[in-house]
Design a protein around this motif. Structure first.
Motif, mmCIF file in Angstrom:
data_model
loop_
_atom_site.group_PDB
_atom_site.id
_atom_site.type_symbol
_atom_site.label_atom_id
_atom_site.label_comp_id
_atom_site.label_asym_id
_atom_site.label_seq_id
_atom_site.Cartn_x
_atom_site.Cartn_y
_atom_site.Cartn_z
ATOM 1 N N GLN A 1 54.159 -44.136 -45.192
ATOM 2 C CA GLN A 1 55.039 -43.256 -45.957
ATOM 3 C C GLN A 1 54.542 -41.821 -45.793
ATOM 4 O OE1 GLN A 1 55.327 -44.087 -50.129
ATOM 5 N NE2 GLN A 1 56.781 -42.443 -50.475
ATOM 6 N N PHE A 2 55.454 -40.937 -45.432
ATOM 7 C CA PHE A 2 55.127 -39.534 -45.245
ATOM 8 C C PHE A 2 54.648 -38.923 -46.560
ATOM 9 C CE2 PHE A 2 56.428 -35.088 -45.581
ATOM 10 C CZ PHE A 2 55.812 -34.543 -44.473
ATOM 11 N N LEU A 3 53.525 -38.189 -46.501
ATOM 12 C CA LEU A 3 53.010 -37.478 -47.673
ATOM 13 C C LEU A 3 53.135 -35.972 -47.517
ATOM 14 C CD1 LEU A 3 49.709 -39.471 -48.343
ATOM 15 C CD2 LEU A 3 51.876 -39.656 -49.566
ATOM 16 N N ALA A 4 52.698 -35.452 -46.367
ATOM 17 C CA ALA A 4 52.715 -34.005 -46.173
ATOM 18 C C ALA A 4 52.472 -33.678 -44.706
ATOM 19 C CB ALA A 4 51.630 -33.351 -47.025
ATOM 20 N N ALA A 5 52.880 -32.475 -44.330
ATOM 21 C CA ALA A 5 52.562 -31.908 -43.025
ATOM 22 C C ALA A 5 52.033 -30.504 -43.268
ATOM 23 C CB ALA A 5 53.788 -31.875 -42.126
ATOM 24 N N VAL A 6 50.929 -30.168 -42.619
ATOM 25 C CA VAL A 6 50.292 -28.864 -42.814
ATOM 26 C C VAL A 6 50.090 -28.209 -41.454
ATOM 27 C CG1 VAL A 6 48.264 -27.670 -43.711
ATOM 28 C CG2 VAL A 6 49.099 -29.712 -44.865
ATOM 29 N N ALA A 7 50.480 -26.942 -41.346
ATOM 30 C CA ALA A 7 50.237 -26.180 -40.124
ATOM 31 C C ALA A 7 48.728 -26.037 -39.940
ATOM 32 C CB ALA A 7 50.896 -24.817 -40.210
ATOM 33 N N LEU A 8 48.253 -26.305 -38.742
ATOM 34 C CA LEU A 8 46.816 -26.228 -38.476
ATOM 35 C C LEU A 8 46.272 -24.831 -38.728
ATOM 36 C CD1 LEU A 8 46.441 -28.420 -35.278
ATOM 37 C CD2 LEU A 8 45.786 -28.990 -37.617
ATOM 38 N N SER A 9 47.091 -23.815 -38.496
ATOM 39 C CA SER A 9 46.615 -22.440 -38.683
ATOM 40 C C SER A 9 46.335 -22.117 -40.151
ATOM 41 C CB SER A 9 47.631 -21.449 -38.113
ATOM 42 O OG SER A 9 48.891 -21.624 -38.742
ATOM 43 N N SER A 10 46.831 -22.951 -41.071
ATOM 44 C CA SER A 10 46.581 -22.705 -42.504
ATOM 45 C C SER A 10 45.670 -23.761 -43.126
ATOM 46 C CB SER A 10 47.907 -22.659 -43.260
ATOM 47 O OG SER A 10 48.531 -23.925 -43.221
ATOM 48 N N LEU A 11 45.023 -24.563 -42.286
ATOM 49 C CA LEU A 11 44.175 -25.651 -42.775
ATOM 50 C C LEU A 11 42.703 -25.257 -42.705
ATOM 51 C CD1 LEU A 11 44.489 -28.662 -43.713
ATOM 52 C CD2 LEU A 11 44.011 -29.295 -41.347
ATOM 53 N N LEU A 12 41.972 -25.562 -43.771
ATOM 54 C CA LEU A 12 40.526 -25.344 -43.812
ATOM 55 C C LEU A 12 39.814 -26.682 -43.963
ATOM 56 C CD1 LEU A 12 40.386 -22.326 -46.285
ATOM 57 C CD2 LEU A 12 40.154 -22.243 -43.801
ATOM 58 N N ILE A 13 38.620 -26.793 -43.379
ATOM 59 C CA ILE A 13 37.814 -28.015 -43.462
ATOM 60 C C ILE A 13 36.530 -27.688 -44.208
ATOM 61 C CG2 ILE A 13 36.690 -29.861 -42.178
ATOM 62 C CD1 ILE A 13 38.251 -28.901 -39.719
ATOM 63 N N GLU A 14 36.145 -28.583 -45.113
ATOM 64 C CA GLU A 14 34.884 -28.417 -45.842
ATOM 65 C C GLU A 14 34.155 -29.758 -45.860
ATOM 66 O OE1 GLU A 14 33.903 -27.874 -50.476
ATOM 67 O OE2 GLU A 14 35.171 -26.291 -49.625
ATOM 68 N N ASP A 15 32.913 -29.771 -45.431
ATOM 69 C CA ASP A 15 32.112 -30.989 -45.429
ATOM 70 C C ASP A 15 31.671 -31.323 -46.856
ATOM 71 O OD1 ASP A 15 30.690 -33.167 -44.405
ATOM 72 O OD2 ASP A 15 28.869 -31.984 -44.176
ATOM 73 N N ILE A 16 31.602 -32.609 -47.177
ATOM 74 C CA ILE A 16 31.058 -33.072 -48.458
ATOM 75 C C ILE A 16 29.770 -33.833 -48.142
ATOM 76 C CG2 ILE A 16 31.391 -34.563 -50.467
ATOM 77 C CD1 ILE A 16 34.390 -34.127 -50.189
ATOM 78 N N PRO A 17 28.642 -33.369 -48.663
ATOM 79 C CA PRO A 17 27.389 -34.084 -48.401
ATOM 80 C C PRO A 17 27.439 -35.505 -48.981
ATOM 81 C CG PRO A 17 26.975 -31.937 -49.431
ATOM 82 C CD PRO A 17 28.454 -32.186 -49.489
ATOM 83 N N ASP A 18 26.776 -36.427 -48.307
ATOM 84 C CA ASP A 18 26.710 -37.805 -48.798
ATOM 85 C C ASP A 18 25.998 -37.846 -50.148
ATOM 86 O OD1 ASP A 18 27.942 -38.628 -46.503
ATOM 87 O OD2 ASP A 18 26.183 -39.577 -45.625
ATOM 88 N N SER A 19 26.475 -38.723 -51.011
ATOM 89 C CA SER A 19 25.840 -38.943 -52.311
ATOM 90 C C SER A 19 25.956 -40.428 -52.631
ATOM 91 C CB SER A 19 26.546 -38.114 -53.391
ATOM 92 O OG SER A 19 27.836 -38.644 -53.660
ATOM 93 N N LYS A 20 25.486 -40.815 -53.795
ATOM 94 C CA LYS A 20 25.625 -42.234 -54.157
ATOM 95 C C LYS A 20 27.068 -42.581 -54.490
ATOM 96 C CE LYS A 20 24.336 -41.957 -59.053
ATOM 97 N NZ LYS A 20 23.429 -42.478 -60.054
ATOM 98 N N TYR A 21 27.921 -41.567 -54.676
ATOM 99 C CA TYR A 21 29.320 -41.811 -55.017
ATOM 100 C C TYR A 21 30.257 -41.799 -53.818
ATOM 101 C CZ TYR A 21 27.648 -40.971 -59.718
ATOM 102 O OH TYR A 21 26.962 -41.037 -60.885
ATOM 103 N N ILE A 22 29.878 -41.104 -52.759
ATOM 104 C CA ILE A 22 30.762 -41.017 -51.592
ATOM 105 C C ILE A 22 29.945 -40.729 -50.339
ATOM 106 C CG2 ILE A 22 31.265 -38.551 -51.795
ATOM 107 C CD1 ILE A 22 34.231 -39.316 -51.166
#
Length: 112
Positions: free
Chosen positions: A50-71
């Motif tokens: 099921q389609f949720l969203a489409a985002v232009a790559l030029s407006s997308l940011l990536i952020e790393d989440i450090p590993d923890s006991k929760y994720i």
């Protein structure tokens, strides 16, 4: 997998809310939710997207989440209107996705 970030007295906790598929194109990233159903007397499960969203790559940011006991193996994709907390099965899969997304975003920004 899509997760929701919550905070409590111990810090941030992540809750799994959806299995998700990402489709990477030259200029956009498409988010879909995946549902798998097993029907009686059927050998193969039925998978639907099921389609949720489409985002232009030029407006997308990536952020790393450090590993923890929760994720583990998680990162945040931030679009102009919302964000998605994603996690992969393995660290290798995470690194592949982060590399592919970073290269695609860089190429999309370069073209504009």
């Amino acid at each position: 997998m899509l997760h929701r970030r919550c905070t409590d007295d111990l810090g941030e906790i992540y809750e799994h809310i959806n299995n998700m598929n990402l489709f990477l194109f030259n200029d956009a990233l498409v988010f879909t939710s995946r549902t798998v159903s097993h029907l009686p007397f059927e050998r193969t499960p039925k998978t639907s997207l099921q389609f949720l969203a489409a985002v232009a790559l030029s407006s997308l940011l990536i952020e790393d989440i450090p590993d923890s006991k929760y994720i583990q193996n998680a990162f945040v994709l931030k679009g102009p209107k919302r964000q998605w907390i994603c996690a992969t099965e393995t660290e290798e899969d995470k690194m592949i996705w982060l590399s592919l997304l970073a290269n695609a975003i860089h190429a999309a920004i370069k073209q504009t």
